[in-house]
Enzyme design. Structure first.
Site, mmCIF file in Angstrom:
data_model
loop_
_atom_site.group_PDB
_atom_site.id
_atom_site.type_symbol
_atom_site.label_atom_id
_atom_site.label_comp_id
_atom_site.label_asym_id
_atom_site.label_seq_id
_atom_site.Cartn_x
_atom_site.Cartn_y
_atom_site.Cartn_z
ATOM 1 N N SER B 120 -24.248 -12.842 11.644
ATOM 2 C CA SER B 120 -22.779 -12.902 11.676
ATOM 3 C C SER B 120 -22.206 -11.939 12.701
ATOM 4 C CB SER B 120 -22.192 -12.516 10.311
ATOM 5 O OG SER B 120 -22.593 -13.401 9.323
ATOM 6 N N HIS B 141 -24.897 -20.235 13.227
ATOM 7 C CA HIS B 141 -24.228 -19.498 12.152
ATOM 8 C C HIS B 141 -23.625 -20.439 11.118
ATOM 9 C CE1 HIS B 141 -20.752 -16.987 10.580
ATOM 10 N NE2 HIS B 141 -21.820 -16.293 10.249
ATOM 11 N N GLU B 153 -21.496 -22.639 13.623
ATOM 12 C CA GLU B 153 -21.115 -22.159 14.958
ATOM 13 C C GLU B 153 -22.391 -21.938 15.760
ATOM 14 O OE1 GLU B 153 -17.428 -19.315 14.620
ATOM 15 O OE2 GLU B 153 -18.694 -19.064 12.871
ATOM 16 N N ASN B 191 -15.218 -15.396 12.313
ATOM 17 C CA ASN B 191 -15.056 -13.983 11.975
ATOM 18 C C ASN B 191 -14.258 -13.230 13.024
ATOM 19 O OD1 ASN B 191 -16.247 -13.694 9.406
ATOM 20 N ND2 ASN B 191 -18.272 -13.902 10.318
HETATM 21 N N1 LIG Z 1 -23.422 -13.689 3.207
HETATM 22 C C1 LIG Z 1 -22.618 -14.292 4.086
HETATM 23 O O1 LIG Z 1 -21.441 -14.572 3.822
HETATM 24 C C2 LIG Z 1 -23.163 -14.691 5.429
HETATM 25 C C3 LIG Z 1 -22.559 -15.739 6.114
HETATM 26 C C4 LIG Z 1 -23.082 -16.135 7.347
HETATM 27 C C5 LIG Z 1 -24.168 -15.473 7.868
HETATM 28 N N2 LIG Z 1 -24.751 -14.437 7.189
HETATM 29 C C6 LIG Z 1 -25.941 -13.789 7.784
HETATM 30 O O2 LIG Z 1 -27.111 -14.318 7.164
HETATM 31 C C7 LIG Z 1 -28.144 -13.328 7.117
HETATM 32 C C8 LIG Z 1 -28.594 -13.139 5.682
HETATM 33 O O3 LIG Z 1 -27.496 -12.785 4.892
HETATM 34 P P1 LIG Z 1 -27.517 -12.924 3.284
HETATM 35 O O4 LIG Z 1 -26.131 -12.691 2.831
HETATM 36 O O5 LIG Z 1 -28.215 -14.179 2.894
HETATM 37 O O6 LIG Z 1 -28.436 -11.667 2.891
HETATM 38 P P2 LIG Z 1 -29.291 -11.411 1.575
HETATM 39 O O7 LIG Z 1 -29.444 -9.955 1.451
HETATM 40 O O8 LIG Z 1 -28.747 -12.200 0.425
HETATM 41 O O9 LIG Z 1 -30.725 -12.049 1.921
HETATM 42 C C9 LIG Z 1 -31.579 -11.542 2.901
HETATM 43 C C10 LIG Z 1 -33.013 -11.916 2.499
HETATM 44 O O10 LIG Z 1 -33.876 -11.629 3.592
HETATM 45 C C11 LIG Z 1 -35.091 -11.140 3.066
HETATM 46 N N3 LIG Z 1 -35.779 -10.392 4.110
HETATM 47 C C12 LIG Z 1 -35.474 -9.178 4.618
HETATM 48 N N4 LIG Z 1 -36.356 -8.849 5.591
HETATM 49 C C13 LIG Z 1 -37.219 -9.886 5.701
HETATM 50 C C14 LIG Z 1 -38.337 -10.154 6.520
HETATM 51 N N5 LIG Z 1 -38.745 -9.288 7.441
HETATM 52 N N6 LIG Z 1 -38.967 -11.328 6.379
HETATM 53 C C15 LIG Z 1 -38.567 -12.220 5.452
HETATM 54 N N7 LIG Z 1 -37.513 -12.021 4.644
HETATM 55 C C16 LIG Z 1 -36.845 -10.870 4.762
HETATM 56 C C17 LIG Z 1 -34.675 -10.288 1.888
HETATM 57 O O11 LIG Z 1 -35.737 -10.089 0.986
HETATM 58 C C18 LIG Z 1 -33.543 -11.138 1.302
HETATM 59 O O12 LIG Z 1 -34.037 -12.027 0.333
HETATM 60 C C19 LIG Z 1 -27.548 -12.093 7.780
HETATM 61 O O13 LIG Z 1 -27.906 -12.085 9.134
HETATM 62 C C20 LIG Z 1 -26.053 -12.297 7.606
HETATM 63 O O14 LIG Z 1 -25.305 -11.642 8.597
HETATM 64 C C21 LIG Z 1 -24.283 -14.051 5.970
#
Ligand SMILES: NC(=O)c1ccc[n+]([C@@H]2O[C@H](COP(=O)([O-])OP(=O)(O)OC[C@H]3O[C@@H](n4cnc5c(N)ncnc54)[C@H](O)[C@@H]3O)[C@@H](O)[C@H]2O)c1
Lengths: 216, 291
Positions: B120, B141, B153, B191
């Site tokens: 993000s 994204h 996106e 965003n």
């Molecule tokens: N939450 C939102 O609203 C949102 C929206 C769009 C994009 N994003 C992006 O998506 C990504 C994930 O966000 P999220 O909210 O799902 O986070 P989250 O914390 O819910 O999940 C992240 C997961 O990644 C795993 N992880 C960490 N390191 C790892 C590795 N080396 N190998 C494999 N798995 C690994 C963790 O165990 C966890 O289960 C981020 O880059 C975030 O910026 C989030």
């Protein structure tokens, strides 16, 4: 709830001629609503102001204090400001921004809220600052959308689509500004820029061009 | 789509689980990869729960769901991703974590495999820099909740090959998602506009112009937005908003992106929004904050 309407010079943006709000008004009442683009100027001619429960003055982009004056942060009386939010020449929305000062009468505020609610409108109370709530928040967003369009962040269609799909907005910023008028946006955001001095309010290039074209 | 048949989603958190649902539902063999089997099991349970609701709502049949689930493979072994044509990473929002993951994937996956990032706030070009294959990395994204929201996106990094971008775009369409093309700049489109707008709302409240409920009512009634900005902030989480501010302000130095003092105070007071029961609104007593 009874109210009296005094129509000052100039069309009212909140209650255009022929609106039900005017036909439902009484001859005289202890609640007086001044409407028209020069509503504030009619305030001086209103007699017996202290005896009224509320005097509601329709505002344009100006502050209520232009008509009431201010006094060391203790200003406020039975005189309140209001405006129905309206984009360009769209029909007025159902949202009334009710403008209060630090010591505005609670009774006047309650009466105004009740009166507008009975007229089928919703009311948001705010303090007496330029742009009130909505313009203060959306004009920077509109300016930024126009700037980023110039910078090629995405096509106009994709900008609009992204904001609609991503946030559920009924309209994207570019189509909204095209429809309601870029020159009108210019006229709303420019005074905000003068008051706040923040770049976010400075009319975007496309809005300036649109305004200039109306003056050619 | 012809060349992409098997995909992987790395990170089985909120976003990764949602994205894996989208991929498997669209007919792709889908690996969901995370660091521990426990996380995978938890994600699998949530995914099954989601599909059970889809059946209850009549959107999918039991047979369709079991077919979809048979295409979904949870794993904590990176070697299992060796057959993937495209990997979408949705791991922690940390450049080092993403670099480490992609660097290791680069050794495991074939030459043709495309790496897509769901970041993000980070730069696609920067993420690509640690991947060992920066011409085959693209920004993709998804929106939260990914399993329901159509918008994606898509942005190329500086070194992304046009062919990579085209393939990833076609893949996105085959997911029945709606891709829009944007640039590799902070916040992409959504965003970029939303984070400063929400900060403006917080500053308006902080300066006493209006109460949260008045702001929300004005925005919903005046502009027809489905949610008021304070309701939305409480849903996103005020701690998340702080992190978004920090990431964007660091890069853009836009004063509107700077974290408003009220936001910091609310986070310090554990008023994070819905998740702690209190943010701009109080969710336990349904009463207002402030006043
Ligand atoms: N939450 C939102 O609203 C949102 C929206 C769009 C994009 N994003 C992006 O998506 C990504 C994930 O966000 P999220 O909210 O799902 O986070 P989250 O914390 O819910 O999940 C992240 C997961 O990644 C795993 N992880 C960490 N390191 C790892 C590795 N080396 N190998 C494999 N798995 C690994 C963790 O165990 C966890 O289960 C981020 O880059 C975030 O910026 C989030």
């Amino acid at each position: 709830m009874e109210y009296q309407v005094i129509k000052a010079e100039g069309e009212s943006r909140s209650f255009p001629d022929g609106s039900e709000f005017m036909s439902n008004a009484s001859e005289s009442s202890e609640i007086v609503v001044l409407i028209g683009s020069n509503a504030g100027d009619a305030l001086g001619a209103l007699s017996d102001q202290e005896s009224k429960r509320a005097i509601l003055v329709e505002l344009g982009t100006e502050c209520l204090a232009l008509h009431t004056g201010e006094s060391r942060g203790r200003e406020g009386s039975n005189i309140l400001g209001f405006a129905r939010f309206r984009l360009g020449n769209d029909a007025p929305s159902d949202l009334v921004e009710l403008v209060c000062q630090p010591n505005s009468s609670e009774e006047a505020i309650d009466s105004a809220i009740q009166l507008f609610k009975e007229a089928g409108l919703e009311v948001s109370v705010c303090r007496d600052f330029a742009g009130r709530i909505i313009d203060r928040l959306v004009r920077p967003y509109y300016n930024e959308a126009l700037r980023r369009l110039d910078e090629g962040l995405a096509t106009a269609d994709d900008l609009d689509l992204t904001l609609k799909l991503g946030l559920g907005y009924p309209e994207g910023p570019i189509e909204l500004l095209e429809r309601s008028g870029l020159a009108d946006h210019h006229d709303v955001t420019k005074p905000l820029f003068e008051v706040y001095g923040e770049r976010a309010y400075a009319p975007a290039r496309r809005a300036i061009v649109a305004k200039q074209r109306t003056q050619k | 789509m012809d060349d992409i048949k098997t995909v992987a989603v790395a990170g089985a958190g909120t976003m990764g689980s949602g994205i894996s649902i989208v991929a498997a539902r669209a007919g792709f063999e889908t690996y969901l990869f995370d660091t521990s089997e426990d996380t995978i099991a938890r994600a699998r349970k949530q995914i099954e729960g989601f599909f059970a609701k889809s059946v209850a709502k009549g959107k999918l049949t039991e047979e369709q769901v079991s077919e979809i689930l048979s295409r979904m493979h949870g794993t904590s072994k990176m070697e299992d991703l060796a057959s993937c044509d495209l990997v979408i990473e949705a791991v922690f929002e940390d450049l080092n974590v993403k670099h480490d993951l992609l660097g290791r994937l680069n050794d495991v996956c074939p030459e043709h495999t495309i790496f897509a990032s769901n970041t993000s706030t980070l730069s696609i070009s920067e993420i690509a820099g640690g991947s060992g294959r920066s011409d085959r990395v693209v920004g993709m994204h998804f929106c939260l909740p990914a399993q329901l929201m159509k918008l994606v996106e898509m942005s190329p990094g500086l070194n992304t090959a046009e062919e990579t971008f085209k393939k990833a775009w076609a893949f996105c369409e085959s997911l029945k998602q709606k891709p829009v093309r944007t640039q590799d700049t902070p916040g992409f489109i959504l965003n970029y506009f939303l984070v400063p707008f929400n900060n403006d709302v917080i500053r308006l409240i902080e300066s006493g112009v209006a109460e949260p409920a008045d702001v929300d009512r004005a925005i919903k009634k005046g502009l027809g937005y489905p949610m008021g900005p304070c309701e939305l902030l409480d849903l996103i989480g005020l701690d998340t908003q702080v992190r978004l501010c920090e990431a964007f302000y660091e890069v853009t130095k836009d004063p509107r992106a700077a974290c408003p003092p009220l936001l910091k105070r609310m986070v310090a007071a554990n008023r994070l929004g819905r998740k702690t029961g209190q943010g701009f609104y109080n969710y336990e007593q349904n009463a207002m904050f402030g006043g």
